[in-house]
Write an enzyme that holds these catalytic residues in place. Sequence first.
Site, short mmCIF file in Angstrom:
data_model
loop_
_atom_site.label_atom_id
_atom_site.label_comp_id
_atom_site.label_asym_id
_atom_site.label_seq_id
_atom_site.Cartn_x
_atom_site.Cartn_y
_atom_site.Cartn_z
N LYS A 1 23.52 42.43 34.71
CA LYS A 1 22.61 43.27 35.49
C LYS A 1 22.63 44.72 35.03
O LYS A 1 21.76 45.49 35.44
CB LYS A 1 22.96 43.18 36.97
CG LYS A 1 24.35 43.68 37.35
CD LYS A 1 24.59 43.44 38.83
CE LYS A 1 25.98 43.88 39.27
NZ LYS A 1 26.24 43.58 40.69
N ARG A 2 23.58 45.09 34.19
CA ARG A 2 23.60 46.47 33.70
C ARG A 2 22.59 46.68 32.57
O ARG A 2 22.27 47.80 32.23
CB ARG A 2 25.00 46.85 33.22
CG ARG A 2 26.00 46.94 34.36
CD ARG A 2 27.09 47.91 34.10
NE ARG A 2 27.84 48.21 35.31
CZ ARG A 2 28.88 49.01 35.35
NH1 ARG A 2 29.30 49.60 34.25
NH2 ARG A 2 29.52 49.25 36.48
#
Length: 499
Positions: free
Chosen positions: A255-256
């Site tokens: 998700k980064r």
Amino acid sequence: MTDVRVRIAPSPTGDPHVGTAYIALFNAAFAKKHNGKFILRIEDTDQARSTPESEQAILRSLNWLGLRWDEGPDVGGEYGPYRQSERGNIYKKYADELVEKGHAFHCFCTSERLDELRKKQMEEGSNVTGYDGLCSHLSPEEVQQRLSAGESHVVRMKIPTEGQSEFTDLLRGDIAIDWAQVDMQILLKSDGMPSYHLANVVDDHLMKVTHVMRGEEWISSTPKHVLLYQYFGWQAPVFCHFPLLRNADKSKLSKRKNPTSIDYYRRMGILPEALLNYLGMMGWSMPNGEEKFDFAAMVENFDISRMSLGGPVFDQEKLSWLNGRYIRENHTPEQLAKVLGEWAYNPEYFMQFMPLVQERIEKLSDVAPLVAFFFSGLPAITPESFASIKLEPEMLQKTLQFLLWKLESERHWNKDSIMADVKHIAAALDLKMRDVMAPIFVSITGSTASVSVLDAMEIIGPDLTRARLRHALVVTGLPSKKGLKKLEKEYQQIDSFMD
């Protein structure tokens, strides 16, 4: 082939991940192809992080995609319960059995000792790290004395000191891993809950799972699982490890770097059948090369040997292209209007923000500009959108990045919690609240002024909120890798201090 039984076992500790849907899809297709059973089991042994909300989000998201399971916590089945937290007594029985057979032992080492051991191993540059087996040499008398005194302990499994673990993978063939690289795994934690490794082996056996089909990150843990099957005298299932979904730079999908939540893609207006189709293209292809296919066609043509071991790249542009085909080819205008209504243009969604809008309008025509961002994906912002904000560029990026990291760990998504997180960051950076709120307004709404942005963040949800903050960081210029590591170190220091 014996009656096929496969499972997925997600942990309800966060947003429902597209990787979970990817693994679920291939398990479901394999089961359907072989007239077998597909099981959903909730692995919620991490009591500190597991939440009922996360479990419901997993069930809702997989159902939205059209995936159906034959057994699970919501549909029941012959081998339940299907939540590990409801099976506690089962695991203790088997952990005790391993201790009695001499395959496991009680470990009384404190976290402080383990931290010192790890630090020493790293300083010495040891090729072998992990637990050193100290408590495995305690006499039975000393163990019983310490247990009777109520001393905190865990149960660890014994690992061979020489040789290799050898097992066969359905996709990868024979695999060998040195035992020296395998830690003496905790099986039963000090709170009496099992670790993943004990629970998954016991549950797979009791639920008669024939094929364990999961992501390749579990290959390094498979020697422990194979050994547990041997210790118990059970027949091990067939193991099959799928390639992980990747970012464009081939790193693990996270998700980064990429939105990973199924809910994000739903909120962005991706159709469930398009997302499921796209996940089916991850490492697998139809014999005729056709890229648009439904689940039934996938099952009809499914052959696990067609799975590619190269890390499939999750390309959002390709997903959008495929989604466009579904919109144009699978819907009449009337059907599309109905889909839009189900997606967001419905009274239930409107009523979440209409009270906010009503306070700010004088004409009905004022509504559309105010609410447009509730229906859009990523705002059309540029560096100039932040021109009126008083923060220097470096502080602007730091503020957005710190807030993003803070919100990524937020488990209770509501206005009060979001406000607390914003105040936390403002205090940590010694900024006034208005100076922190200004870039949030632009990032979330695309404007410097709108309805209450904190209310808006609660309404659009965590996935879209975080995606918009990430988008703002890209627009304002991402820091270098070195700069990002520096920021992360600073964030960890102030976050732990503020907590």
